[in-house]
Scaffold this motif. Structure first.
Motif, PDB file in Angstrom:
ATOM      1  N   SER A  56       0.755  -1.163  -0.165  1.00 25.00           N
ATOM      2  CA  SER A  56      -0.185   0.010  -0.260  1.00 25.00           C
ATOM      3  C   SER A  56       0.692   0.884  -0.003  1.00 25.00           C
ATOM      4  O   SER A  56       2.534   0.859   0.745  1.00 25.00           O
ATOM      5  N   ALA A  57       0.495   2.133  -0.160  1.00 24.57           N
ATOM      6  CA  ALA A  57       0.886   3.504  -0.918  1.00 24.57           C
ATOM      7  C   ALA A  57       0.445   5.096  -0.686  1.00 24.57           C
ATOM      8  O   ALA A  57      -1.325   4.434  -1.762  1.00 24.57           O
ATOM      9  N   VAL A  58       1.244   5.844  -0.551  1.00 31.72           N
ATOM     10  CA  VAL A  58       0.072   7.216  -0.411  1.00 31.72           C
ATOM     11  C   VAL A  58       1.134   8.071  -0.838  1.00 31.72           C
ATOM     12  O   VAL A  58       1.937   7.797  -0.393  1.00 31.72           O
ATOM     13  N   VAL A  59       0.569   8.809  -2.212  1.00 30.04           N
ATOM     14  CA  VAL A  59       0.931   8.715  -3.823  1.00 30.04           C
ATOM     15  C   VAL A  59       0.808  10.293  -3.617  1.00 30.04           C
ATOM     16  O   VAL A  59      -0.586  10.665  -3.637  1.00 30.04           O
ATOM     17  N   SER A  60       2.046  10.987  -3.316  1.00 29.72           N
ATOM     18  CA  SER A  60       1.388  13.136  -3.654  1.00 29.72           C
ATOM     19  C   SER A  60       2.242  13.603  -4.004  1.00 29.72           C
ATOM     20  O   SER A  60       2.420  14.349  -5.130  1.00 29.72           O
ATOM     21  N   GLN A  61       4.078  12.604  -4.553  1.00 32.60           N
ATOM     22  CA  GLN A  61       4.364  13.147  -5.435  1.00 32.60           C
ATOM     23  C   GLN A  61       5.194  12.239  -6.306  1.00 32.60           C
ATOM     24  O   GLN A  61       4.789  10.281  -5.632  1.00 32.60           O
ATOM     25  N   PHE A  62       6.097  12.122  -7.110  1.00 35.09           N
ATOM     26  CA  PHE A  62       7.110  11.070  -7.835  1.00 35.09           C
ATOM     27  C   PHE A  62       8.230  12.118  -7.966  1.00 35.09           C
ATOM     28  O   PHE A  62       8.383  13.581  -8.652  1.00 35.09           O
ATOM     29  N   TYR A  63       9.179  10.983  -8.859  1.00 34.00           N
ATOM     30  CA  TYR A  63      10.600  11.058  -9.516  1.00 34.00           C
ATOM     31  C   TYR A  63      10.842  11.836  -9.870  1.00 34.00           C
ATOM     32  O   TYR A  63       9.970  11.274 -11.487  1.00 34.00           O
ATOM     33  N   LEU A  64      11.217  13.259 -10.379  1.00 38.69           N
ATOM     34  CA  LEU A  64      11.457  13.836 -11.800  1.00 38.69           C
ATOM     35  C   LEU A  64      12.949  12.788 -12.021  1.00 38.69           C
ATOM     36  O   LEU A  64      13.846  13.281 -11.677  1.00 38.69           O
ATOM     37  N   LEU A  65      12.844  12.432 -13.611  1.00 38.39           N
ATOM     38  CA  LEU A  65      14.067  12.375 -13.582  1.00 38.39           C
ATOM     39  C   LEU A  65      15.185  13.836 -14.698  1.00 38.39           C
ATOM     40  O   LEU A  65      14.549  13.928 -15.393  1.00 38.39           O
ATOM     41  N   PRO A  66      16.943  13.413 -14.598  1.00 35.43           N
ATOM     42  CA  PRO A  66      17.590  14.179 -15.137  1.00 35.43           C
ATOM     43  C   PRO A  66      17.000  14.313 -16.882  1.00 35.43           C
ATOM     44  O   PRO A  66      16.448  13.578 -17.032  1.00 35.43           O
ATOM     45  N   GLU A  67      17.267  15.767 -17.108  1.00 32.35           N
ATOM     46  CA  GLU A  67      17.223  15.692 -18.965  1.00 32.35           C
ATOM     47  C   GLU A  67      17.978  14.883 -19.643  1.00 32.35           C
ATOM     48  O   GLU A  67      17.652  13.914 -20.028  1.00 32.35           O
TER      49      GLU A  67
END
Length: 749
Positions: free
Chosen positions: A565-576
């Motif tokens: 289970s997880a509470v998701v409010s953000q995610f990770y951005l990868l470098p260009e």
């Protein structure tokens, strides 16, 4: 839980014995023979019903064509279908237990079992071919190829005055013995080893092996030693593959030590190894008992179920998915409908389009008898609901001894939860993964014993109410949901479904699909009959979807989670620069999440989710894709704390107001999934009838309404309800409830 417990057994408790035969048939265990004390052996048969912890001494009928098995130890006892197969062992020729005269056996018996409990009797099958030579402390396994369907029993090694490494095969259908020709390097002669079947491989670990140089078969009184060598036999090709050679040095204590007389059990694709003893010949009197527990992951885990929605807000999701057995964690990823701009100025980590986790130094046992790298055992930090993200920094190496003491080369700020895990392998994309034939062997931390407790499960409620939020964790999805433990679970759907005023009108929730991807479960609503007066979200301003080019359809890591289970409010951005790497690139480094920027979720935005399980062999395939939408500001949240109370001729449905009403609640609507011809054409498309509309936070569901209910069998039989709230702007997301039904109840609906 990795926690030992001591069950309170009762009944005909057998005396302690060694070198007995042991099989597990569902929830019952059968134990035959063994050494009760020195020189005194047993031929008693006991049955343990593990569901009740009840022992029973059973008395099989004697064979019609001979005598029943004599008292013995070191025999093999193997289960296939409803029959156990007994072979060999060691008997005492002397009637005086103090005067032990050993006699090696090669007799063969068949024991027929009754279904559930009890046995029928012994028989002595008539076999063809040459019987294996007498022996004890050997192993026997049964394997049946899927494409052939003829079960075979394989006997390997054992002791008959000297140790053996011969392989014998019995065709159970024709009862014919033979000696298959094998390829590869045959393991050293051995006894008191273990052999277990996982897939099409027989894994052989440990045992006593000759001490003499070169591994020649020693004389009856020769020297021997314990080994930690590990091999498997491909039962389809009869080829031996060495995983850990006998001379393997393990200064870091990252592999199981040499041992014999241990036990091993396969659970799914994982092999557990427990205890045993180490030492040289008896005269040296320096044998040491082992108390460590290890496991071996033999292949990547299976794909989990689709991600299910528990609750949605304007900027977060509470998600859940079904557990996958014997895994260390889960990698959760999302994909946004609107393209997310890459982040410039962050150092690239060589991660392909679907961010890649790779091993630092390798955590798998390579299939080479010559050399094996030590197994690093990295540390995974977990921070989950309140539960945000669990991170695996790519620059942390942790050494782990067999006592499971962890020492890290670099300290990471302590998070709320921590789980020790193996290094993760590369994961490619949702369509496939590189096959791993390199198992990973790891130690296990266990807790001390506790008294066992039974966990009940409510299938139908009789004048009871269940608060799912308070009593158990919620299990939700946008359409159908598997429910565990309690009879009622709440589930918030981000469905913006049409609401119909007329009770006789029907509302249909259907799932979209996408040709380029696996089908996901984001229900949209349409009215099949009747007239739509209100809508959950039709009055809300909708942001037009941004055009998405194929190169912008990227998956972003949400994190690695210990639990399902997880509470998701953000995610990770990868470098260009990372995003320009081909998605099929392999061998990239693990992204260091501490160096990556986070992106918050937006209101009123559709996000796709997928999840993959992780074990010692790496990241398995991803689940099917699910799609959920964050709530639009101004609309009410989903009702919560749903309770169902059953009476004689109806049920009482109640709920709590939304935690975020966003204004005054004007009314609530409750819906019941009903039978329909549309369901026969498309079972995944539920049809709902409104059964209540009003200001009260409760309603009565009559027997007449329940008689028309659809019983959903997607997981376990259940009647499905949905409840939603309306404010000045319209209806918000619905809370879905699955009311579990037993088979008798569901059959009458």
């Amino acid at each position: 839980t990795n926690q030992w417990f001591l069950p309170a057994v009762r009944g005909d408790i057998p005396p302690g014995c060694a070198a007995h035969g042991f099989v597990c048939d569902g929830t019952r265990i059968l134990v035959f023979g063994g050494m009760v004390e020195y020189g005194r052996y047993s031929n008693d048969l006991y049955e343990l019903q593990a569901s009740r912890w009840l022992w029973k001494k059973v008395k099989p009928q004697a064979p019609s064509n001979g005598s029943p098995p004599c008292p013995r130890l070191g025999h093999s006892f193997s289960l296939y279908g409803n029959k156990c197969y007994l072979f060999g062992g060691l008997a005492n020729e002397s009637e005086d237990s103090n005067n032990n005269v050993p006699r090696y056996l090669n007799d063969f018996y068949e024991l027929e079992l009754q279904h559930g409990s009890g046995v029928v009797g012994w028989s002595i099958p008539v076999t063809k071919g040459v019987l294996p030579s007498p022996r004890e402390s050997h192993t026997a396994i049964v394997y049946c190829r899927k494409d052939v369907g003829s079960p075979k029993m394989y006997i390997f090694g054992g002791m008959c005055g000297c140790r053996l490494n011969d392989l014998w095969e019995l065709d159970i259908e024709t009862m014919t013995w033979s000696r298959p020709e094998t390829k590869g390097t045959v393991p050293l002669p051995r006894s008191l080893h273990t052999a277990n079947v996982i897939g099409n491989k027989m894994y052989v670990f440990g045992g006593w092996v000759p001490q003499s140089a070169g591994g020649e078969i020693s004389a009856p009184d020769g020297e021997w030693k314990c080994t930690g060598s590990f091999s498997y036999l491909n039962l389809d090709t009869t080829e031996w593959i060495g995983l850990i050679p006998d001379c393997q040095e393990d200064k870091s204590n990252s592999l199981p030590g040499p041992r014999a007389g241990h036990c091993a059990v396969a659970v799914g694709t994982r092999l557990y190894i427990w205890s045993g003893r180490d030492g040289y010949r008896k005269a040296w009197n320096n044998q040491v008992c082992c108390k460590d527990l290890w496991y071996l992951d033999t292949e990547r885990p299976l794909a989990p179920s689709q991600v299910q929605l528990i609750r949605a807000t304007t900027n977060s999701f509470q998600l859940k998915w079904d557990e996958v057995p014997t895994v260390e964690g889960y990698l959760l990823q999302l994909h946004a409908d609107s393209p997310v701009a890459p982040v410039a100025g962050i150092p690239g980590t060589g991660v392909p389009e679907t961010s890649v986790l790779s091993s630092q130094g390798g955590c798998s046992l390579h299939q080479s008898p010559q050399s094996l790298p030590s197994v690093p055992y990295p540390e995974m930090k977990v921070d989950h609901p309140s539960q945000t993200n669990n991170l695996i920094p790519n620059n942390v190496q942790v050494a782990l001894s067999s006592s499971s003491k962890v020492e890290g080369k670099e300290k990471i700020p302590a998070l709320e939860n921590k789980v020790t895990q193996e290094t993760m392998k590369n994961h490619a994309d949702a369509t496939g993964f590189k096959e791993s034939n390199t198992p990973s062997l790891l130690p296990v931390c266990t807790s001390s014993a506790q008294t066992s407790a039974n966990v009940g499960e409510l299938h139908d409620l009789d004048k009871q109410s269940v608060n799912p939020d308070a009593s158990v964790s919620c299990t939700l999805s946008s359409t159908q949901t598997m429910v565990t433990q309690q009879a009622v679970k709440t589930e918030s759907s981000s469905t913006n479904g049409a609401v119909v005023k007329d009770e006789t009108s029907l509302t249909t929730f259907n799932s979209k699909s996408e040709a380029a991807e696996t089908a996901y479960a984001m229900p949209s609503a349409r009215v099949s009959t009747g007239q739509t007066n209100d809508s959950h979200s039709s009055r809300a301003p909708q942001r037009p979807p941004a055009p998405v080019k194929s190169r912008d359809r990227r998956w972003y890591d949400v994190g690695i989670f210990k639990n399902n289970s997880a509470v998701v409010s953000q995610f990770y951005l990868l470098p260009e620069e990372t995003l320009n790497i081909n998605s099929k690139t392999e061998g990239a480094d693990v992204p260091d999440y501490r160096l990556l920027k986070k992106q918050d979720l937006f209101p009123g935005t559709v996000y796709r989710f997928r999840v993959a399980a992780i074990n010692g062999c790496g990241v398995g395939p991803f689940s099917k894709i699910s799609e959920f939408k964050t709530c639009i500001p101004g609309f009410p949240g989903a009702p919560s704390t749903v309770k169902i109370t059953k009476s004689v001729d109806c049920i009482h449905l109640s709920w709590e107001p939304p935690a975020s009403p966003s204004g005054n609640i004007l009314e609530y609507s409750a819906y019941l999934a009903i039978r329909s011809t549309q369901l026969q054409e498309n079972p995944s498309q539920l049809v709902f009838m409104r059964i209540y509309c009003g200001l009260k936070t409760s309603c009565i569901v009559t027997a007449a309404q329940l008689s028309n209910a659809h019983v959903d069998y997607t997981s376990r039989p259940a009647i499905v309800f949905r409840i939603s709230a309306k404010n000045e702007r319209g209806y918000g997301p619905a809370t879905q409830v699955r009311w579990l039904q037993d088979m008798k109840t569901s059959g009458s609906k």
